[in-house]
Design a protein around this motif. Structure first.
Motif: not given
Ligand code: ADP
Ligand code: MG
Length: 576
Positions: A49-52, A39-40
């Protein structure tokens, strides 16, 4: 410890579940690191992007949930194991005590001992609930982490592999020195409580002799010693946890340095790898350190377990009873042939006793204090079995009979009869067979010469006695026991006469009681009062565990000098 290992083996299912859970935990820890790093990495370095990253966040959530679940199941399994083991130990102890209650109580294994043992069983808990699960966990989880780290960056893996042993090695060194210190601490505690109890019990005497102050100083010193011992143990414990912390921080620092250098300067590593390793390193050392604290808890447990196992292994020689029925309505003939007995080897012993007790006879056992009179009563009553020789009842070995049949026929009024916790009424009623009415109980109490005394109590026959109840004097307890005998109507009565002088009134009632009981029973009395002695059909004169002479008062006076001396001393010259 061997026995503990055996117990572990007996709990195969729980053990498999612990191993499985530990594997799961290792995998979950690695997966957690993976998701965090992923994630980081994506958010900060790859500008995704956040959704990914939502799937990764979901994965992380799942992994976190799994980790709590695994920890929970692990803890539960440990507690379950501990509960099972404790249950088993308690059952074994109880059945041991139940099998042999009389011998046990002669050896002073009363409620106190049982409660100490039950406490010890409770202490075993942490070995199974903490130490054992942690041990399995610590053998599996670090290895899984190590594999994960090696697969990404072998240099970090190597550092972990080299530094890891320092933690257990250090723990063993500390453990060894704390063990000695904590044993010292326990000794000091025992000394302190022993001294405290002694002084408390002797307080009246100490006051009377004006020695209270010195003892106060002694208690103070003893408690200070205990404090110092406790502080030493705590100091070692604190220093050791500091050192463990230090070793693991140093190792993590070393890994961070290595990873940092290779990431930034040599550019040999990806960010993913470096971060992944950095997250796993503390988990690795934590797992090792946790074993340390569990180890301390487990150590105390092992001591307790040892105590319980030793107790279980110690077996008294139980009295073996047979199956033969004892069907008699009147007193049997009792014979002792070459009977010897000793409580423990090398100590006081009854030596080669031969005697015959015809039905309905009144036998008096006399002799100096410590000559073995009470012991002989224990032997005749079948509470203990002779080390050598044979006791026969109606020409059959006593121990061929059914235990219950024999005890149904005897009443043993020892010098300190047991009152169980309950009312006086209940305490007398156990003498009766089946249901006993209050009238019968009062009648028995009257015959035993204790009715007046009971009625004078505020709650009469409902007065609570025994543990936690009103105390009764030795003589009063004996009269309660006598009342039991009146209810029971035995054919053999064993009576350890009170040594202390009774008042005239009580003495007269006692004489009448014995006389009445004697109508239907053989009476064997340890006699101190000249009246009892003179009235006996047969006097057995004991000295130093040997039967020195047997006969009537007249015969013994005429032929046994020691007997004459004893009677003279007892009666202050009036031998009558
Ligand atoms: P008496 O009743 O004649 O005064 P006892 O039969 O009570 O003498 O005691 C005889 C000896 O046996 C004493 O030396 C005593 O210390 C010992 N003794 C008594 N009861 C026990 C016991 N339960 N365990 C070990 N030794 C005992
Ligand atoms: Mg005695």
């Amino acid at each position: 410890m061997k026995q503990l290992k055996e117990i572990n083996r007996a709990q195969k299912n729980n053990m498999y579940s612990l191993v499985l859970m530990s594997f799961m935990l290792g995998i979950v820890i690695v997966a957690q690191a993976y998701f965090i790093v992923e994630i980081v990495d994506r958010v900060f370095l790859q500008d995704t992007s956040f959704s990914a990253v939502i799937p990764y966040l979901g994965g992380l959530l799942l992994v976190l949930a799994a980790r709590s679940l695994v920890t929970y199941v692990n803890g539960r399994t440990g507690v379950k194991m501990a509960a099972k083991v404790k249950g088993d130990f308690r059952k074994k102890l109880l059945s041991k005590y139940k099998r042999n209650p009389v011998q046990a109580s002669l050896k002073g294994q009363s409620g106190e001992k049982v409660s100490i043992m039950m406490d010890a069983v409770d202490e075993i808990d942490s070995y199974f609930s903490k130490y054992y699960p942690q041990m399995i966990q610590t053998t599996i989880v670090p290895i899984l982490i190590l594999i994960a780290v090696f697969s990404q960056n072998w240099v970090s893996g190597l550092i972990m592999l080299i530094t890891a042993p320092f933690i257990p090695i250090f723990m063993i060194i500390i453990g060894k020195s704390t063990q000695k210190k904590s044993e010292e601490q326990l000794e000091k505690l025992a000394a302190f409580s022993g001294r405290f109890l002694d002084i408390l019990q002797g307080l009246t005497t100490l006051k009377l002799f004006g020695r209270a102050k010195e003892q106060r100083d002694a208690i103070k010193q003893s408690s200070l010693d205990y404090r110092d011992a406790t502080m030493t143990v705590l100091k070692i414990a604190f220093v050791s946890s500091l050192m463990l912390e230090f070793i693991s921080m140093l190792s993590i620092g070393l890994i961070a340095l290595e990873v940092g250098l290779r990431l930034v300067i040599y550019e040999q590593l990806s960010f993913f790898t470096a971060f992944f390793v950095l997250i796993l390193a503390p988990e690795f050392y934590n797992s090792l350190k946790e074993l340390g604290s569990a180890f301390h808890a487990g150590r105390g447990s092992m001591g307790a377990a040892k105590k319980v196992i030793e107790e279980l292994e110690m077996t008294e020689q139980p009295v073996q009873w047979g199956e033969r029925r004892l069907e008699i309505n009147s007193p049997p003939t009792i014979k002792l042939e070459n009977v010897s007995f000793s409580y423990s080897e090398g100590k006081f012993a009854l030596n080669n006793i031969n005697l015959e007790i015809p039905p309905h006879s009144e036998v008096a056992l006399v002799g100096r204090s410590g000559s073995g009179k009470s012991t002989l009563l224990n032997v005749i009553s079948g509470i203990v079995s002779p080390t050598e020789g044979r006791i026969s009842v109606q020409n059959q070995s006593l121990f061929d009979y059914k235990e219950k049949d024999w005890f149904d026929h005897i009443s043993y009024i020892s010098q300190n009869p047991y009152l169980f916790s309950g009312t006086i009424e209940e305490n007398i009623a156990i003498g009766g067979r089946g249901i006993t009415t209050i009238e019968e109980i009062q009648q028995a109490a009257k015959k035993a010469g204790i009715n007046e005394m009971i009625k004078s109590l505020e709650e009469g026959f409902d007065t609570m006695v025994g543990e936690g109840g009103r105390g009764l004097s030795g003589g009063e307890k004996q009269r309660v026991a006598l009342a039991r005998a009146f209810l029971k109507k035995p054919t053999i009565i064993l009576f350890d006469e009170p040594t202390v002088g009774l008042d005239l009134q009580t003495e007269r009632i006692l004489q009448q009681s014995i006389k009445e009981l004697g109508k239907s029973a053989t009476i064997i009395t340890v006699a101190h009062r000249l009246h009892t002695i003179k009235n006996a059909d047969k006097i057995l004169f004991l000295e130093d565990g040997k039967l020195l002479a047997a006969g009537t008062h007249k015969e013994l006076l005429a032929s046994v000098r020691e007997y004459e001396q004893m009677v003279t001393v007892q009666q202050g010259g009036e031998t009558g």
